[in-house]
Motif scaffolding. Structure first.
Motif, PDB file in Angstrom:
ATOM      1  N   GLY A   1     -14.853   9.480   9.296  1.00  8.24           N
ATOM      2  CA  GLY A   1     -13.865   9.077  10.291  1.00  8.24           C
ATOM      3  C   GLY A   1     -12.531   9.771  10.131  1.00  8.24           C
ATOM      4  N   PRO A   2     -11.907   9.680   8.961  1.00  8.35           N
ATOM      5  CA  PRO A   2     -10.612  10.328   8.751  1.00  8.35           C
ATOM      6  C   PRO A   2     -10.669  11.836   8.948  1.00  8.35           C
ATOM      7  CG  PRO A   2     -11.016   8.726   7.032  1.00  8.35           C
ATOM      8  CD  PRO A   2     -12.277   8.847   7.807  1.00  8.35           C
ATOM      9  N   ALA A   3     -11.761  12.467   8.506  1.00 12.79           N
ATOM     10  CA  ALA A   3     -11.878  13.918   8.655  1.00 12.79           C
ATOM     11  C   ALA A   3     -11.874  14.316  10.122  1.00 12.79           C
ATOM     12  CB  ALA A   3     -13.151  14.414   7.968  1.00 12.79           C
ATOM     13  N   VAL A   4     -12.606  13.571  10.934  1.00 14.47           N
ATOM     14  CA  VAL A   4     -12.649  13.854  12.372  1.00 14.47           C
ATOM     15  C   VAL A   4     -11.264  13.665  12.984  1.00 14.47           C
ATOM     16  CG1 VAL A   4     -13.563  13.062  14.584  1.00 14.47           C
ATOM     17  CG2 VAL A   4     -15.088  13.284  12.621  1.00 14.47           C
ATOM     18  N   GLU A   5     -10.593  12.583  12.585  1.00 15.44           N
ATOM     19  CA  GLU A   5      -9.268  12.303  13.132  1.00 15.44           C
ATOM     20  C   GLU A   5      -8.259  13.374  12.724  1.00 15.44           C
ATOM     21  OE1 GLU A   5      -8.281  10.067  15.185  1.00 15.44           O
ATOM     22  OE2 GLU A   5     -10.111   8.876  15.345  1.00 15.44           O
ATOM     23  N   LEU A   6      -8.304  13.777  11.451  1.00 17.24           N
ATOM     24  CA  LEU A   6      -7.397  14.824  10.992  1.00 17.24           C
ATOM     25  C   LEU A   6      -7.665  16.135  11.722  1.00 17.24           C
ATOM     26  CD1 LEU A   6      -7.421  14.123   7.133  1.00 17.24           C
ATOM     27  CD2 LEU A   6      -5.480  13.830   8.672  1.00 17.24           C
TER      28      LEU A   6
ATOM     29  N   PRO B   1       7.898  15.997  10.575  1.00 21.03           N
ATOM     30  CA  PRO B   1       7.495  14.650  10.981  1.00 21.03           C
ATOM     31  C   PRO B   1       5.987  14.498  11.182  1.00 21.03           C
ATOM     32  CG  PRO B   1       9.447  15.334  12.191  1.00 21.03           C
ATOM     33  CD  PRO B   1       8.972  16.542  11.431  1.00 21.03           C
ATOM     34  N   GLY B   2       5.303  15.585  11.550  1.00 18.02           N
ATOM     35  CA  GLY B   2       3.861  15.496  11.763  1.00 18.02           C
ATOM     36  C   GLY B   2       3.100  15.078  10.519  1.00 18.02           C
ATOM     37  N   ALA B   3       3.653  15.382   9.336  1.00 15.54           N
ATOM     38  CA  ALA B   3       2.984  15.009   8.090  1.00 15.54           C
ATOM     39  C   ALA B   3       2.929  13.496   7.925  1.00 15.54           C
ATOM     40  CB  ALA B   3       3.697  15.646   6.897  1.00 15.54           C
ATOM     41  N   VAL B   4       3.937  12.800   8.433  1.00 15.30           N
ATOM     42  CA  VAL B   4       3.959  11.338   8.334  1.00 15.30           C
ATOM     43  C   VAL B   4       2.805  10.750   9.129  1.00 15.30           C
ATOM     44  CG1 VAL B   4       5.316   9.260   8.739  1.00 15.30           C
ATOM     45  CG2 VAL B   4       6.464  11.378   8.074  1.00 15.30           C
ATOM     46  N   ALA B   5       2.563  11.293  10.319  1.00 15.09           N
ATOM     47  CA  ALA B   5       1.463  10.797  11.153  1.00 15.09           C
ATOM     48  C   ALA B   5       0.120  11.017  10.473  1.00 15.09           C
ATOM     49  CB  ALA B   5       1.493  11.491  12.508  1.00 15.09           C
ATOM     50  N   LEU B   6      -0.042  12.142   9.781  1.00 21.70           N
ATOM     51  CA  LEU B   6      -1.298  12.432   9.095  1.00 21.70           C
ATOM     52  C   LEU B   6      -1.498  11.505   7.902  1.00 21.70           C
ATOM     53  CD1 LEU B   6      -1.112  16.338   9.245  1.00 21.70           C
ATOM     54  CD2 LEU B   6      -2.458  14.820  10.710  1.00 21.70           C
ATOM     55  N   ASP B   7      -0.412  11.201   7.186  1.00 20.78           N
ATOM     56  CA  ASP B   7      -0.495  10.216   6.095  1.00 20.78           C
ATOM     57  C   ASP B   7      -0.880   8.846   6.648  1.00 20.78           C
ATOM     58  OD1 ASP B   7       0.297  12.136   4.312  1.00 20.78           O
ATOM     59  OD2 ASP B   7       2.311  11.343   3.999  1.00 20.78           O
ATOM     60  N   THR B   8      -0.161   8.429   7.687  1.00 16.89           N
ATOM     61  CA  THR B   8      -0.366   7.102   8.262  1.00 16.89           C
ATOM     62  C   THR B   8      -1.779   6.938   8.783  1.00 16.89           C
ATOM     63  OG1 THR B   8       1.972   7.024   8.886  1.00 16.89           O
ATOM     64  CG2 THR B   8       0.499   5.452   9.966  1.00 16.89           C
ATOM     65  N   LEU B   9      -2.349   8.017   9.309  1.00 16.13           N
ATOM     66  CA  LEU B   9      -3.732   7.984   9.798  1.00 16.13           C
ATOM     67  C   LEU B   9      -4.677   7.569   8.679  1.00 16.13           C
ATOM     68  CD1 LEU B   9      -5.921   8.651  11.916  1.00 16.13           C
ATOM     69  CD2 LEU B   9      -5.815  11.008  11.134  1.00 16.13           C
ATOM     70  N   GLN B  10      -4.526   8.162   7.507  1.00 18.35           N
ATOM     71  CA  GLN B  10      -5.384   7.808   6.368  1.00 18.35           C
ATOM     72  C   GLN B  10      -5.114   6.376   5.896  1.00 18.35           C
ATOM     73  OE1 GLN B  10      -5.795  11.187   3.374  1.00 18.35           O
ATOM     74  NE2 GLN B  10      -4.098  11.946   4.632  1.00 18.35           N
TER      75      GLN B  10
ATOM     76  N   GLY C   1       0.834  -1.194   0.000  1.00 19.09           N
ATOM     77  CA  GLY C   1       0.000   0.000   0.000  1.00 19.09           C
ATOM     78  C   GLY C   1       0.871   1.247   0.000  1.00 19.09           C
ATOM     79  N   PRO C   2       0.253   2.431   0.126  1.00 16.41           N
ATOM     80  CA  PRO C   2       1.032   3.672   0.101  1.00 16.41           C
ATOM     81  C   PRO C   2       1.887   3.831   1.353  1.00 16.41           C
ATOM     82  CG  PRO C   2      -1.278   4.139   0.552  1.00 16.41           C
ATOM     83  CD  PRO C   2      -1.201   2.686   0.223  1.00 16.41           C
ATOM     84  N   TYR C   3       3.019   4.496   1.200  1.00 13.89           N
ATOM     85  CA  TYR C   3       3.883   4.789   2.338  1.00 13.89           C
ATOM     86  C   TYR C   3       4.581   6.120   2.085  1.00 13.89           C
ATOM     87  CZ  TYR C   3       7.709   3.121  -0.648  1.00 13.89           C
ATOM     88  OH  TYR C   3       8.590   2.944  -1.681  1.00 13.89           O
ATOM     89  N   THR C   4       4.882   6.847   3.134  1.00 17.13           N
ATOM     90  CA  THR C   4       5.473   8.174   3.027  1.00 17.13           C
ATOM     91  C   THR C   4       6.969   8.049   2.795  1.00 17.13           C
ATOM     92  OG1 THR C   4       3.801   9.017   4.565  1.00 17.13           O
ATOM     93  CG2 THR C   4       5.727  10.400   4.179  1.00 17.13           C
TER      94      THR C   4
END
Length: 246
Positions: free
Chosen positions: A92-97, A52-61, A43-46
Motif C-alpha cells: 500500500g505505502p509503496a503504491v501511494e509513494l 514541504p513535499g517531504a512532510v506529505a510523504l512522511d505523513t503518508l507512511q 507516534g512519529p512526526y516530522t
C-alpha cells in the motif's frame, strides 16, 4: 513519557533542534526530498524538511502505518527501496509513494541514549536514487546528528535544573521570612519556628511555603519579598569594543 519527547515540546529545545535538522537536511547530497522525523507520544512526526513535499510523504507512511521510515524505527537499521514500483514489502505505502512521483526511498534511524528516536528520510524521483556513496553520507550525517542532539539535550536539561533551583530558592526565601516573624513573636529557635510552620501546613493541608507566605502577608500587609537572581553578564567576543553603556 520519553525524555526526548518531553523536551521536544518545549520551545527552548524545539527551536535549536529544528534549526540543526533543517541545516542537515540541506547538506545531504543528491536531488532528493529530505526530512527528519522524531518519535512523540502520538507516534512519529516530522520536525525538519528540505521541501514541504517531504512532510506529505512522511505523513503518508504514518497514516498507513507502514513504509521504510517505520521499518527503520522498528529495526534500528537503514531501510531503503531502489524501486517502489516493484517493491513487495509495503504494497500500500509503496503504491501511494509511487503515485506521488517517488521511485526510491531511504530511511536512516537516529539513535540517542541507546534508543532509536527517529529517522532521516530521503525520497527520490529516480529508481536507484541512493547509491552506496549517498547511503554512506546519510550514515555520517546521522552520527553527527546524534552528537548535536546530545548537546541540545544537555542544554535543555541544564535549563530545567536551573529553573528548579530558582523555584527552590524562592520557596526557601519565603520560609525564611516567615521564620523570622515566628521566632520574634514566639521567642523560639529556628527549628522550633519551622516545626510550627510544618504543623500548620499539615493541619491546613497546604505546602509549608504557602503557610509561610500567608504569615508574611498577614503581618506586613504585603506578599513576601522575592529573592534577587543576578544572571552573569553576557560574554563579549574577544576584540569587540565596549558599548557606550559599558
Amino acid at each position: 513519557m520519553d525524555p526526548l519527547s518531553t523536551l521536544t515540546m518545549t520551545a527552548e529545545f524545539e527551536q535549536p533542534l529544528r534549526e540543526i535538522l533543517t541545516v542537515m537536511t540541506h547538506a545531504i547530497p543528491g536531488e532528493t526530498l529530505t526530512s527528519v522525523a522524531l518519535l512523540g507520544d502520538g507516534g512519529p512526526y516530522t520536525v525538519a524538511f528540505s521541501e514541504p513535499g517531504a512532510v506529505a510523504l512522511d505523513t503518508l507512511q504514518f497514516s498507513i502505518g507502514a513504509g521504510p521510515c517505520l521499518d527503520a524505527i522498528k529495526s534500528g537499521e537503514a531501510v531503503w527501496s531502489d524501486d517502489l514500483v516493484s517493491e513487495p514489502r509495503w504494497t500500500g505505502p509503496a503504491v501511494e509513494l509511487a503515485a506521488h512521483g517517488v521511485r526510491s526511498a531511504y530511511a536512516q534511524p537516529l539513535a540517542f541514549d541507546g534508543h532509536v528516536q527517529g529517522t532521516i528520510n530521503l525520497y527520490s524521483e529516480r529508481a536507484g536514487g541512493f547509491p552506496a556513496e549517498t547511503r554512506t553520507a546519510v550514515t555520517v550525517t546521522a552520527g553527527q546528528a546524534e552528537v548535536l542532539f546530545q548537546a541540545v539535550l544537555r542544554a535543555a536539561r541544564l535549563n530545567e535544573v536551573i529553573t528548579q533551583l530558582r523555584e527552590a530558592l524562592t520557596t526557601r526565601a519565603i520560609i525564611d521570612q516567615a521564620l523570622g516573624i515566628v521566632m520574634a513573636r514566639r521567642q523560639c529557635t529556628a527549628p522550633a519556628a519551622f516545626d510550627i510552620l510544618r504543623r500548620s501546613s499539615q493541619r491546613r493541608n497546604v505546602k509549608v511555603h504557602q503557610v509561610a507566605a500567608d504569615i508574611v502577608e498577614a503581618v506586613t500587609g504585603r506578599p513576601p519579598l522575592p529573592p534577587h537572581f543576578g544572571d552573569p553578564p553576557a560574554t563579549r567576543n574577544p576584540g569587540s569594543r565596549p558599548s557606550p553603556a559599558d
